[in-house]
Design a protein around this motif. Structure first.
Motif, short mmCIF file in Angstrom:
data_model
loop_
_atom_site.label_atom_id
_atom_site.label_comp_id
_atom_site.label_asym_id
_atom_site.label_seq_id
_atom_site.Cartn_x
_atom_site.Cartn_y
_atom_site.Cartn_z
N PRO A 103 -13.63 -15.56 -1.96
CA PRO A 103 -14.80 -14.99 -1.29
C PRO A 103 -14.96 -15.55 0.11
N THR A 104 -15.63 -14.81 0.94
CA THR A 104 -15.97 -15.28 2.28
C THR A 104 -17.35 -15.92 2.22
N ILE A 105 -17.42 -17.23 2.47
CA ILE A 105 -18.70 -17.91 2.38
C ILE A 105 -19.22 -18.27 3.76
N ALA A 106 -20.49 -18.54 3.83
CA ALA A 106 -21.15 -19.01 5.04
C ALA A 106 -22.22 -20.01 4.64
N LEU A 107 -22.74 -20.73 5.61
CA LEU A 107 -23.78 -21.72 5.37
C LEU A 107 -25.09 -21.23 5.97
N GLN A 108 -26.08 -21.08 5.12
CA GLN A 108 -27.40 -20.59 5.53
C GLN A 108 -28.31 -21.79 5.78
N HIS A 109 -28.83 -21.89 6.99
CA HIS A 109 -29.71 -23.00 7.35
C HIS A 109 -30.99 -22.95 6.52
N ILE A 110 -31.32 -24.07 5.87
CA ILE A 110 -32.53 -24.16 5.07
C ILE A 110 -33.57 -25.06 5.73
N ALA A 111 -33.16 -26.27 6.09
CA ALA A 111 -34.09 -27.23 6.68
C ALA A 111 -33.30 -28.27 7.46
N ASP A 112 -33.98 -28.97 8.37
CA ASP A 112 -33.28 -29.95 9.19
C ASP A 112 -34.16 -31.18 9.42
N GLY A 113 -33.66 -32.11 10.21
CA GLY A 113 -34.41 -33.31 10.54
C GLY A 113 -34.19 -34.46 9.58
N PHE A 114 -33.20 -34.38 8.69
CA PHE A 114 -32.94 -35.46 7.74
C PHE A 114 -32.14 -36.57 8.41
N ASP A 115 -32.38 -37.78 7.94
CA ASP A 115 -31.70 -38.97 8.47
C ASP A 115 -30.54 -39.34 7.55
N ARG A 116 -29.33 -38.91 7.89
CA ARG A 116 -28.12 -39.21 7.14
C ARG A 116 -28.28 -38.90 5.64
N PRO A 117 -28.41 -37.62 5.32
CA PRO A 117 -28.61 -37.22 3.92
C PRO A 117 -27.39 -37.49 3.07
N LEU A 118 -27.63 -38.04 1.86
CA LEU A 118 -26.55 -38.46 0.97
C LEU A 118 -26.57 -37.76 -0.39
N HIS A 119 -27.65 -37.11 -0.75
CA HIS A 119 -27.73 -36.52 -2.09
C HIS A 119 -28.75 -35.40 -2.08
N ILE A 120 -28.47 -34.35 -2.86
CA ILE A 120 -29.36 -33.20 -2.98
C ILE A 120 -29.50 -32.89 -4.46
N THR A 121 -30.72 -32.71 -4.93
CA THR A 121 -30.89 -32.36 -6.34
C THR A 121 -32.25 -31.72 -6.55
N HIS A 122 -32.57 -31.42 -7.81
CA HIS A 122 -33.85 -30.83 -8.19
C HIS A 122 -34.42 -31.65 -9.33
N ALA A 123 -35.68 -31.40 -9.66
CA ALA A 123 -36.36 -32.17 -10.69
C ALA A 123 -36.32 -31.49 -12.05
N GLY A 124 -35.87 -30.23 -12.12
CA GLY A 124 -35.83 -29.53 -13.39
C GLY A 124 -37.20 -29.28 -13.99
N ASP A 125 -38.21 -29.23 -13.15
CA ASP A 125 -39.58 -29.10 -13.65
C ASP A 125 -40.19 -27.74 -13.38
N GLY A 126 -39.38 -26.80 -12.90
CA GLY A 126 -39.90 -25.46 -12.63
C GLY A 126 -40.60 -25.31 -11.30
N SER A 127 -40.63 -26.38 -10.49
CA SER A 127 -41.36 -26.32 -9.23
C SER A 127 -40.57 -25.67 -8.11
N GLY A 128 -39.24 -25.56 -8.26
CA GLY A 128 -38.42 -24.99 -7.21
C GLY A 128 -38.17 -25.92 -6.04
N ARG A 129 -38.63 -27.16 -6.14
CA ARG A 129 -38.44 -28.11 -5.04
C ARG A 129 -37.00 -28.63 -5.00
N LEU A 130 -36.52 -28.94 -3.80
CA LEU A 130 -35.29 -29.67 -3.61
C LEU A 130 -35.64 -31.07 -3.11
N PHE A 131 -34.85 -32.04 -3.53
CA PHE A 131 -35.06 -33.43 -3.13
C PHE A 131 -33.82 -33.90 -2.38
#
Length: 451
Positions: A103-131
């Motif tokens: 497939p041809t993939i691309a990167l869609q900008h979601i958010a910025d301003g993070f200081d050296r991000p090392l991990h991305i996950t969710h809480a599994g609580d139905g809130s739809g939040r990313l951490f």
């Protein structure tokens, strides 16, 4: 001025990568917990990268010219190979995903301003939040594409992040987080040692005073800290531990079952500090540490469970020549030996007469002509992009390449999906199984999409 900055960064990384002087005298492991087996309970973003439909490798970066992220080991300058090593056969492969390949993939900008991000996950609580975990010791929340102004957790006062591979390295939310508000983090403290702790949260804030230390492990060197923690399908907490650092595993930790270094650990955190699941391979403590689950890893910079099958994918950062990805099938994981430091990738490391049959060989390796530090990802199980269904998506910190890995007959096929231009320190997934990637160098969170 730019040339001076690049040379300065190179000098700092090269000094760190040499590992000729240890941070201090090797320390003994210091687990804080019972070892009695019990029954288990459970800025402005840069120009957006574009997809390359026909991969054309640029000039190959090397470990000596590319900054190394925290948590990623500095590699000895590689000797370029003419081509990647051949994939290693495993059995039996899963069905191939539907849709056009690759497939041809691309990167869609979601958010910025993070200081050296090392991990991305969710809480599994139905809130739809990313951490998003930041190296310095903060966790930020992204809700509906917006970064909340106040951090979810700020423990910068107790996180040591001076060295490249130190810092707040990951967060894992308890399977019943919606009920109990428990989250677990892995960080290096101000002494440079690994700490796994539990915190409690309500709403959009975790209480930094609520910390309860689960496990502390002495680190003899400042690199190869591993750092990922995840809850498996069985509700147990899995902890990735590097071999303790320096180069070449001077402590022999990878094959030493009496240490927690060079392993993936598995513990039960229903009752703190923790207990040992009785089905751990050395749960009786006779021939190895009770916490050990997988041995023979160098620095497992990200591993993940396939949410559909329970299979475990482990990306292990290489030493001199090869980066590697392992697959351990669900039900056949306990006690697996990935080979370090007898092997690097699918080759003998120091001697040519090693017994390859004694180890669980990788399903994919690539040489340092394609990158110098593998960053593990996830098997795509989202619904938005059928062409990626069942594909393991991962990348390389140094070259910024993003690959897709899928079974092809009796072997595995790796295809380059994108030249991202990023220093890739982490992939992540949301509750729906959609995939994300963070740029360590630019502090931007992207969603991976198929065009």
């Amino acid at each position: 001025m730019r040339l001076f900055s690049i040379l300065f960064v190179f000098l700092i990384v090269a000094l760190a990568g040499c590992n000729s002087i240890p941070a201090r005298t090797p320390l003994a492991d210091r687990p804080a917990g019972t070892l009695i087996p019990t029954a288990a309970t459970t800025p402005v973003p840069p120009a957006q990268p574009t997809a390359a439909t026909t991969p054309v490798p640029p000039g190959q970066p090397t470990a000596a010219t590319t900054p190394v992220p925290p948590g990623q080991p500095t590699s000895i300058p590689p000797t370029p190979d003419a081509a990647p090593s051949a994939p290693v056969a495993t059995a039996p492969p899963a069905p191939q995903p539907a849709g056009a390949w690759p497939p041809t993939i691309a990167l869609q900008h979601i958010a910025d301003g993070f200081d050296r991000p090392l991990h991305i996950t969710h809480a599994g609580d139905g809130s739809g939040r990313l951490f998003v975990v930041e190296k310095v010791g903060r966790i930020r929340i992204v809700r509906d594409g917006q970064v909340l102004p106040e951090p979810f957790l700020d423990i910068t006062d107790r996180v040591g992040s001076r060295a490249n591979e130190q810092g707040l390295l990951s967060v894992a939310f308890h399977p019943r987080y919606r009920e109990n508000g428990w989250l677990f983090v892995n960080y290096t403290d101000n002494d440079g040692d690994t700490v796994v702790s539990r915190f409690e949260a309500t709403g959009d804030r975790a209480d930094p005073v609520s910390e309860q230390v689960v496990l502390t492990i002495g680190q003899p060197f400042s690199n190869h800290n591993g750092g990922l923690i995840v809850f498996g399908p069985d509700g147990m907490l899995y902890i990735g531990m590097g071999d303790g650092g320096s180069a070449g595993d001077p402590l022999g930790a990878g094959q030493d079952r009496s240490t927690l270094l060079g392993k993936i650990l598995r513990i039960n955190v229903e009752d703190l500090p923790y207990t040992i699941p009785p089905d751990n391979p050395w749960a009786d403590g006779v021939d190895g540490r009770q916490e050990n689950w997988v041995i023979g890893v160098r620095n497992p910079w990200r591993f993940s469970f396939d949410r559909a099958t329970g299979d475990l994918f482990i990306a292990d950062v290489g030493q001199n020549r090869l980066e590697e990805v392992h697959l351990l099938r669900a039900g056949r994981i306990a006690g697996a030996n990935l080979g370090w430091n007898v092997m690097e990738g699918d080759e003998c490391f120091r001697r040519n007469d090693c017994n390859r049959d004694a180890f669980d060989l990788p399903i994919d390796v690539y040489p340092h002509s394609l990158g110098c530090s593998v960053t593990g990802g996830h098997v795509y199980r989202g619904a938005a992009f059928p062409a990626l269904q069942g594909v393991y998506v991962f990348g390389d910190f140094c070259s910024g390449r993003i690959w897709g890995l899928r079974p092809s007959g009796a072997e595995w096929e790796r295809v380059e999906l994108l030249q991202s231009g990023l220093q890739i320190a982490s992939f992540g997934e949301d509750e729906a199984g959609e995939l994300y990637v963070a740029g360590y160098n630019n502090g931007v969170l992207y969603r991976i999409v198929v065009e």
